[in-house]
Scaffold this motif. Sequence first.
Motif, PDB file in Angstrom:
ATOM      1  N   ARG A 274       0.830  -1.209   0.000  1.00  0.00           N
ATOM      2  CA  ARG A 274       0.000   0.000   0.000  1.00  0.00           C
ATOM      3  C   ARG A 274       0.867   1.263   0.000  1.00  0.00           C
ATOM      4  O   ARG A 274       0.327   2.360  -0.001  1.00  0.00           O
ATOM      5  N   THR A 275       2.180   1.086   0.031  1.00  0.00           N
ATOM      6  CA  THR A 275       3.159   2.194   0.030  1.00  0.00           C
ATOM      7  C   THR A 275       2.788   3.302   1.014  1.00  0.00           C
ATOM      8  O   THR A 275       2.574   4.450   0.620  1.00  0.00           O
ATOM      9  N   PRO A 276       2.731   2.966   2.295  1.00  0.00           N
ATOM     10  CA  PRO A 276       2.378   3.996   3.282  1.00  0.00           C
ATOM     11  C   PRO A 276       3.425   5.111   3.332  1.00  0.00           C
ATOM     12  O   PRO A 276       4.634   4.853   3.295  1.00  0.00           O
ATOM     13  N   ALA A 277       2.938   6.324   3.433  1.00  0.00           N
ATOM     14  CA  ALA A 277       3.838   7.470   3.564  1.00  0.00           C
ATOM     15  C   ALA A 277       4.354   7.607   4.989  1.00  0.00           C
ATOM     16  O   ALA A 277       5.396   8.218   5.214  1.00  0.00           O
ATOM     17  N   ALA A 278       3.613   7.058   5.943  1.00  0.00           N
ATOM     18  CA  ALA A 278       3.992   7.181   7.346  1.00  0.00           C
ATOM     19  C   ALA A 278       3.479   5.983   8.130  1.00  0.00           C
ATOM     20  O   ALA A 278       2.489   5.343   7.742  1.00  0.00           O
ATOM     21  N   ILE A 279       4.166   5.704   9.238  1.00  0.00           N
ATOM     22  CA  ILE A 279       3.746   4.667  10.185  1.00  0.00           C
ATOM     23  C   ILE A 279       3.722   5.311  11.562  1.00  0.00           C
ATOM     24  O   ILE A 279       4.731   5.856  12.018  1.00  0.00           O
ATOM     25  N   VAL A 280       2.572   5.267  12.210  1.00  0.00           N
ATOM     26  CA  VAL A 280       2.419   5.807  13.551  1.00  0.00           C
ATOM     27  C   VAL A 280       1.988   4.668  14.460  1.00  0.00           C
ATOM     28  O   VAL A 280       1.147   3.850  14.082  1.00  0.00           O
ATOM     29  N   SER A 281       2.569   4.612  15.666  1.00  0.00           N
ATOM     30  CA  SER A 281       2.290   3.478  16.540  1.00  0.00           C
ATOM     31  C   SER A 281       2.037   3.916  17.974  1.00  0.00           C
ATOM     32  O   SER A 281       2.609   4.908  18.451  1.00  0.00           O
ATOM     33  N   SER A 282       1.193   3.162  18.659  1.00  0.00           N
ATOM     34  CA  SER A 282       1.138   3.244  20.115  1.00  0.00           C
ATOM     35  C   SER A 282       2.542   3.045  20.657  1.00  0.00           C
ATOM     36  O   SER A 282       3.348   2.319  20.073  1.00  0.00           O
ATOM     37  N   ASP A 283       2.844   3.677  21.790  1.00  0.00           N
ATOM     38  CA  ASP A 283       4.184   3.536  22.349  1.00  0.00           C
ATOM     39  C   ASP A 283       4.361   2.250  23.139  1.00  0.00           C
ATOM     40  O   ASP A 283       5.480   1.949  23.578  1.00  0.00           O
ATOM     41  N   LEU A 284       3.318   1.451  23.312  1.00  0.00           N
ATOM     42  CA  LEU A 284       3.460   0.168  23.986  1.00  0.00           C
ATOM     43  C   LEU A 284       4.171  -0.818  23.064  1.00  0.00           C
ATOM     44  O   LEU A 284       3.955  -0.827  21.851  1.00  0.00           O
ATOM     45  N   SER A 285       5.017  -1.670  23.633  1.00  0.00           N
ATOM     46  CA  SER A 285       5.931  -2.478  22.822  1.00  0.00           C
ATOM     47  C   SER A 285       5.216  -3.453  21.897  1.00  0.00           C
ATOM     48  O   SER A 285       5.715  -3.741  20.806  1.00  0.00           O
ATOM     49  N   ARG A 286       4.045  -3.951  22.296  1.00  0.00           N
ATOM     50  CA  ARG A 286       3.379  -4.923  21.427  1.00  0.00           C
ATOM     51  C   ARG A 286       2.924  -4.282  20.122  1.00  0.00           C
ATOM     52  O   ARG A 286       2.833  -4.962  19.096  1.00  0.00           O
TER      53      ARG A 286
ATOM     54  N   ALA B 235       4.981  -2.961  14.361  1.00  0.00           N
ATOM     55  CA  ALA B 235       5.261  -2.009  13.278  1.00  0.00           C
ATOM     56  C   ALA B 235       6.624  -2.215  12.627  1.00  0.00           C
ATOM     57  O   ALA B 235       6.836  -1.804  11.476  1.00  0.00           O
ATOM     58  N   MET B 236       7.566  -2.823  13.330  1.00  0.00           N
ATOM     59  CA  MET B 236       8.943  -2.871  12.853  1.00  0.00           C
ATOM     60  C   MET B 236       9.134  -3.590  11.516  1.00  0.00           C
ATOM     61  O   MET B 236       9.861  -3.082  10.646  1.00  0.00           O
ATOM     62  N   PRO B 237       8.513  -4.753  11.278  1.00  0.00           N
ATOM     63  CA  PRO B 237       8.701  -5.386   9.959  1.00  0.00           C
ATOM     64  C   PRO B 237       8.209  -4.522   8.810  1.00  0.00           C
ATOM     65  O   PRO B 237       8.819  -4.501   7.739  1.00  0.00           O
ATOM     66  N   LEU B 238       7.139  -3.776   9.033  1.00  0.00           N
ATOM     67  CA  LEU B 238       6.623  -2.877   8.002  1.00  0.00           C
ATOM     68  C   LEU B 238       7.598  -1.718   7.787  1.00  0.00           C
ATOM     69  O   LEU B 238       7.853  -1.317   6.642  1.00  0.00           O
ATOM     70  N   SER B 239       8.150  -1.197   8.859  1.00  0.00           N
ATOM     71  CA  SER B 239       9.135  -0.129   8.750  1.00  0.00           C
ATOM     72  C   SER B 239      10.355  -0.587   7.961  1.00  0.00           C
ATOM     73  O   SER B 239      10.886   0.143   7.106  1.00  0.00           O
ATOM     74  N   GLN B 240      10.802  -1.807   8.223  1.00  0.00           N
ATOM     75  CA  GLN B 240      11.974  -2.334   7.524  1.00  0.00           C
ATOM     76  C   GLN B 240      11.713  -2.532   6.035  1.00  0.00           C
ATOM     77  O   GLN B 240      12.606  -2.318   5.207  1.00  0.00           O
TER      78      GLN B 240
ATOM     79  N   THR C 172       9.451  -0.803   4.179  1.00  0.00           N
ATOM     80  CA  THR C 172       9.115   0.447   3.486  1.00  0.00           C
ATOM     81  C   THR C 172      10.151   1.545   3.657  1.00  0.00           C
ATOM     82  O   THR C 172      10.182   2.506   2.881  1.00  0.00           O
ATOM     83  N   GLY C 173      10.971   1.433   4.693  1.00  0.00           N
ATOM     84  CA  GLY C 173      11.919   2.494   4.985  1.00  0.00           C
ATOM     85  C   GLY C 173      11.312   3.657   5.753  1.00  0.00           C
ATOM     86  O   GLY C 173      12.005   4.631   6.066  1.00  0.00           O
ATOM     87  N   ALA C 174      10.029   3.579   6.060  1.00  0.00           N
ATOM     88  CA  ALA C 174       9.358   4.637   6.824  1.00  0.00           C
ATOM     89  C   ALA C 174       9.625   4.433   8.311  1.00  0.00           C
ATOM     90  O   ALA C 174       9.462   3.325   8.833  1.00  0.00           O
ATOM     91  N   ALA C 175      10.050   5.479   8.983  1.00  0.00           N
ATOM     92  CA  ALA C 175      10.289   5.392  10.416  1.00  0.00           C
ATOM     93  C   ALA C 175       8.966   5.271  11.171  1.00  0.00           C
ATOM     94  O   ALA C 175       7.924   5.743  10.699  1.00  0.00           O
TER      95      ALA C 175
END
Length: 208
Positions: A46-58, A63-68, A70-73
């Motif tokens: 879906r080529t997300p422009a951004a990834i936003v996450s709850s700060d809880l670790s779960r 989110a991390m595999p998606l970040s890796q 797409t390159g989006a932080a």
Amino acid sequence: MTTLILWRHGNTEWNAEHRIQGHTDAPLSALGHEQAARVAPLLARRTPAAIVSSDLSRAADTAMPLSQLTGAAVRPDPRLRERCYGDWEGLTMTEIATQFPEAHARKRAGEHDLGHGIEPPADVMKRVGEALRAAADAAEGQTTVVVTHGGSARYGMFDLLGWPIEQLGSIEILGNCHYTELHRDRVRGWMLRAHNVGLVKGGSPGYE
């Protein structure tokens, strides 16, 4: 068109044990990590422009595999946390019924004021809705993946769509690593395009 994909985190041991997590920072299980890795390529397309996450670790670890890919932080936002369940966190509903019978009865009757440090639904809707609007505004006309929790995703969806909280029980809670897709049209406003979509099975419907 601005798109929000509300992605619930992967499985945790407390999910498997049907324990209420709320603000407790229960980590992903091995299954949860596997679920996130399986679903990430689907969302990456879906080529997300951004990834936003709850700060809880779960959520952040989901989110991390998606970040890796797409390159989006991943941008943390504590407003995306699950509803706080106060004294109920760490307990199963059976244990809650024994330890807090009056509050448990009020919950089964559909009441919202449960006491015991449990966050009122209206407060959850407000904070999650604010976080979702901020995420959408920051990526106007693009797609943002919001990694959050089962309950907070549903509350936030209701807030954006303007649906009454009394109808909350008519929409099922997201399974682990499943997602809801919302679009914002400049004329019609927010619209629900898809709900509880995912590749994995066995996701817990419990309180997240």
